[in-house]
Design an enzyme around this catalytic site. Structure first.
Site, short mmCIF file in Angstrom:
data_model
loop_
_atom_site.label_atom_id
_atom_site.label_comp_id
_atom_site.label_asym_id
_atom_site.label_seq_id
_atom_site.Cartn_x
_atom_site.Cartn_y
_atom_site.Cartn_z
N ALA A 109 -2.14 3.64 4.01
CA ALA A 109 -1.81 4.60 5.06
C ALA A 109 -2.55 5.69 5.00
O ALA A 109 -3.16 6.06 3.75
CB ALA A 109 -0.59 4.92 4.93
N GLY B 154 -0.67 0.93 1.52
CA GLY B 154 -0.32 0.27 3.00
C GLY B 154 -1.46 -0.93 3.19
O GLY B 154 -1.11 -2.14 3.61
N GLU C 186 0.18 -3.83 1.04
CA GLU C 186 1.36 -3.97 1.97
C GLU C 186 1.18 -5.10 3.12
O GLU C 186 1.89 -6.01 3.60
CB GLU C 186 2.31 -3.02 2.44
N GLU D 11 0.86 4.68 -4.31
CA GLU D 11 1.65 5.72 -3.58
C GLU D 11 2.36 6.52 -4.44
O GLU D 11 2.57 7.90 -4.29
CB GLU D 11 2.75 5.15 -2.77
#
Ligand code: COO
Length: 256
Positions: A64, A107, A110, A130
């Protein structure tokens, strides 16, 4: 080039490419929004039988976008409703093949785990870092990673933020195949072409039953499989597939 580019590299195949090289394909809201919109459209497009998701030849996605989160508060993050965009990807009934070169981090990892198959380049790496920036996965990483590689390997990745190489990912069950970096796109397309030539109804039933059954009791999962198996005998493609075998010819699957 748009930050998410849609191509059709072959009959029945769609390819979505994330393109933010200056940010190592970091996922900002624009990328997530476009991915959600594309997956919603591709899910409904009867001409699309398989989807390739990639970040191109150098990176998949480095997570992200930290710059877009650094000053955010809890309510800001909640109101972004990113789970609704991720849910569109997870709900796609067509097989998704992640073609991973370079970083599938945070992300990005993910996102790759939303796919059904992962073709990784030798130089690819998977990571959930993260924790190093004070947070934790928020797009399924704690759940999909554990289902893919097991609690002990997942806990190590999540709590240390250490990356996993492509070879380690293959051994752990986080990759379907590892090929030379320069062959990732070609191999992903080859697999997509194989799947796109298969009977679409059976393809979608296999995906739906496998995913729905993995969190159900064995008896319930076996019932899901049984019902889907029986349903396919109402399809033209089942008749065509078995008749083609008996007549020693190539079947022509139409998705009916
Ligand atoms: C990354 C990396 C290890 C890549 O390292 P590189 O040495 O190849 O690239 P740089 O570190 O020089 O980064 C290049 C460029 O991309 C730089 O921008 P500029 O300073 O403006 O030149 C980086 O800031 C930018 N970049 C890279 N990753 C991101 C990013 N901008 C915003 N967001 C991200 N993620 O260096 C690295 O370690 N990236 C961070 C990996 C990470 O912690 N990801 C998890 C984020 S949190 C998350 O995903 C949460 C999900 C719910 C990959």
């Amino acid at each position: 080039m748009p930050v998410v580019e849609l191509e059709h590299p072959g009959r029945g195949i769609a390819r979505l490419r994330i393109h933010r090289p200056d940010a190592r394909n970091a996922l900002n809201q624009e990328v997530r929004q476009l991915l959600g919109e594309h997956f919603a459209a591709l899910s409904a497009d009867g001409s699309v039988r398989a989807i390739i998701l990639t970040g191109g030849d150098k990176y998949f996605a480095a997570g992200a976008d930290i710059k877009a989160m650094a000053e955010a508060g809890a309510i800001d993050i909640m109101l972004r409703n990113t789970h609704l965009l991720w849910r569109t990807i997870a709900a796609c009934p067509k097989p998704v093949i992640a073609a991973v070169n370079g970083y599938a981090w945070g992300g990005g990892c993910e996102l790759a785990m939303h796919a059904d198959m992962i073709v990784a380049g030798e130089g690819a790496s998977f990571c959930q870092p993260e924790i190093k920036v004070g947070i934790m996965p928020g797009a399924g990483g704690t759940q999909r990673l554990t289902r893919a590689i097991g609690k002990f390997a997942a806990m190590k990745m999540l709590l240390t933020g250490l990356p996993m190489s492509a070879r380690e990912a293959l051994a752990a069950g986080l990759a379907s195949e590892v090929v030379a970096d320069e062959l990732v796109q070609a191999r992903a397309l080859e697999l997509a072409e194989l799947i796109a030539a298969m009977p679409p109804l059976a393809v979608m039933q296999i995906k739906e039953v496998l995913l729905a059954g993995q969190d159900a009791s064995l008896d319930t999962a076996l019932m899901l499989e049984r019902k889907a198996f029986q349903l396919l005998f109402a399809s033209r493609d089942q008749k065509e597939g078995m008749q083609a075998f008996l007549e020693k010819r190539k079947p022509d699957f139409t998705g009916q």
